[in-house]
Design a protein around this motif. Sequence first.
Motif, PDB file in Angstrom:
ATOM      1  N   PRO A  93       0.800  -1.231   0.000  1.00 37.37           N
ATOM      2  CA  PRO A  93       0.000   0.000   0.000  1.00 37.37           C
ATOM      3  C   PRO A  93       0.832   1.280   0.000  1.00 37.37           C
ATOM      4  O   PRO A  93       0.351   2.334  -0.410  1.00 37.37           O
ATOM      5  N   HIS A  94       2.089   1.198   0.445  1.00 36.13           N
ATOM      6  CA  HIS A  94       2.935   2.390   0.517  1.00 36.13           C
ATOM      7  C   HIS A  94       3.420   2.843  -0.857  1.00 36.13           C
ATOM      8  O   HIS A  94       3.907   3.967  -1.005  1.00 36.13           O
ATOM      9  N   LEU A  95       3.290   2.000  -1.879  1.00 37.64           N
ATOM     10  CA  LEU A  95       3.830   2.344  -3.190  1.00 37.64           C
ATOM     11  C   LEU A  95       3.146   3.565  -3.802  1.00 37.64           C
ATOM     12  O   LEU A  95       3.792   4.375  -4.475  1.00 37.64           O
ATOM     13  N   THR A  96       1.835   3.702  -3.572  1.00 36.31           N
ATOM     14  CA  THR A  96       1.118   4.846  -4.137  1.00 36.31           C
ATOM     15  C   THR A  96       1.701   6.157  -3.627  1.00 36.31           C
ATOM     16  O   THR A  96       1.966   7.087  -4.414  1.00 36.31           O
ATOM     17  N   ASP A  97       1.925   6.253  -2.316  1.00 34.19           N
ATOM     18  CA  ASP A  97       2.503   7.463  -1.743  1.00 34.19           C
ATOM     19  C   ASP A  97       3.926   7.691  -2.247  1.00 34.19           C
ATOM     20  O   ASP A  97       4.343   8.835  -2.474  1.00 34.19           O
ATOM     21  N   HIS A  98       4.659   6.601  -2.426  1.00 35.22           N
ATOM     22  CA  HIS A  98       6.039   6.727  -2.904  1.00 35.22           C
ATOM     23  C   HIS A  98       6.066   7.274  -4.329  1.00 35.22           C
ATOM     24  O   HIS A  98       6.880   8.161  -4.652  1.00 35.22           O
ATOM     25  N   VAL A  99       5.180   6.760  -5.177  1.00 38.26           N
ATOM     26  CA  VAL A  99       5.131   7.239  -6.566  1.00 38.26           C
ATOM     27  C   VAL A  99       4.699   8.700  -6.614  1.00 38.26           C
ATOM     28  O   VAL A  99       5.219   9.494  -7.413  1.00 38.26           O
ATOM     29  N   ARG A 100       3.743   9.082  -5.755  1.00 37.87           N
ATOM     30  CA  ARG A 100       3.326  10.485  -5.695  1.00 37.87           C
ATOM     31  C   ARG A 100       4.486  11.387  -5.290  1.00 37.87           C
ATOM     32  O   ARG A 100       4.653  12.489  -5.816  1.00 37.87           O
ATOM     33  N   ALA A 101       5.273  10.913  -4.324  1.00 36.81           N
ATOM     34  CA  ALA A 101       6.437  11.686  -3.903  1.00 36.81           C
ATOM     35  C   ALA A 101       7.439  11.830  -5.037  1.00 36.81           C
ATOM     36  O   ALA A 101       8.026  12.901  -5.249  1.00 36.81           O
ATOM     37  N   LEU A 102       7.638  10.754  -5.791  1.00 36.50           N
ATOM     38  CA  LEU A 102       8.540  10.816  -6.934  1.00 36.50           C
ATOM     39  C   LEU A 102       8.032  11.815  -7.968  1.00 36.50           C
ATOM     40  O   LEU A 102       8.821  12.570  -8.575  1.00 36.50           O
ATOM     41  N   GLN A 103       6.713  11.812  -8.181  1.00 37.56           N
ATOM     42  CA  GLN A 103       6.129  12.741  -9.147  1.00 37.56           C
ATOM     43  C   GLN A 103       6.360  14.193  -8.718  1.00 37.56           C
ATOM     44  O   GLN A 103       6.703  15.051  -9.535  1.00 37.56           O
ATOM     45  N   THR A 104       6.167  14.443  -7.406  1.00 38.51           N
ATOM     46  CA  THR A 104       6.391  15.795  -6.889  1.00 38.51           C
ATOM     47  C   THR A 104       7.844  16.208  -7.063  1.00 38.51           C
ATOM     48  O   THR A 104       8.147  17.334  -7.492  1.00 38.51           O
ATOM     49  N   GLN A 105       8.753  15.295  -6.772  1.00 39.92           N
ATOM     50  CA  GLN A 105      10.176  15.577  -6.940  1.00 39.92           C
ATOM     51  C   GLN A 105      10.500  15.859  -8.402  1.00 39.92           C
ATOM     52  O   GLN A 105      11.290  16.765  -8.721  1.00 39.92           O
TER      53      GLN A 105
END
Length: 214
Positions: free
Chosen positions: A197-209
């Motif tokens: 479940p943590h992958l969604t937040d991780h991908v969002r963080a990558l997108q923001t970066q």
Amino acid sequence: MSIDRRGLLIILSSPSGAGKSTLAKRLRTWDPELSFSVSATTRNPRVGEIDGKDYHFTEEADFKSMVSSGEMLEHAHVFGNFYGSPKGPVQKTIDRGRDVLFDIDWQGAQQITNSALGPHTLSIFLLPPSITELRRRLENRGQDDPETIARRMEKSWDEISHWGGYDFVLVNDDLDRTEEQLKTIISATRLRRSQQPHLTDHVRALQTQFEDTP
């Protein structure tokens, strides 16, 4: 509280005598965090069985009440008795990121796979190397009288005929090899996208970066 992964519902099925109970015990030795789903049943305890550890021994009226109120994740009528998996403990366990192991037949496996928890289910069917070997194992374990063994053998083909409904199917002709295959399957499925479940937040963080990068 965040968790690294969501727990799996790991289903082991096979005809009686094909080795699922032995392999389930080995898996729990391999991973002590693996929780075993203690089934409820209306049958009488066998010698040495402990209520709450081996089974939740339940009166038939109480069992049926749990089914009607949606408290059973799956249930079945086998050899004149009811068996089922209470839903509450399973949900709590997988929400904590721990896997739950089920030693159930094809009817129970189908019910769980088709339930709301289906996306988090891993189902594995164990085939015997031969029907002759299946009978030999039933006779050698010394748990049942000849009449019960005959009934289990009659039921074995019905169980085997549902092998196609499982994610993985293994021929258990060698316990050690089958155990290693099970470990590989479980380890890989724990990394399935639906279990992280943590992958969604991780991908969002990558997108923001990425968007913030000049």
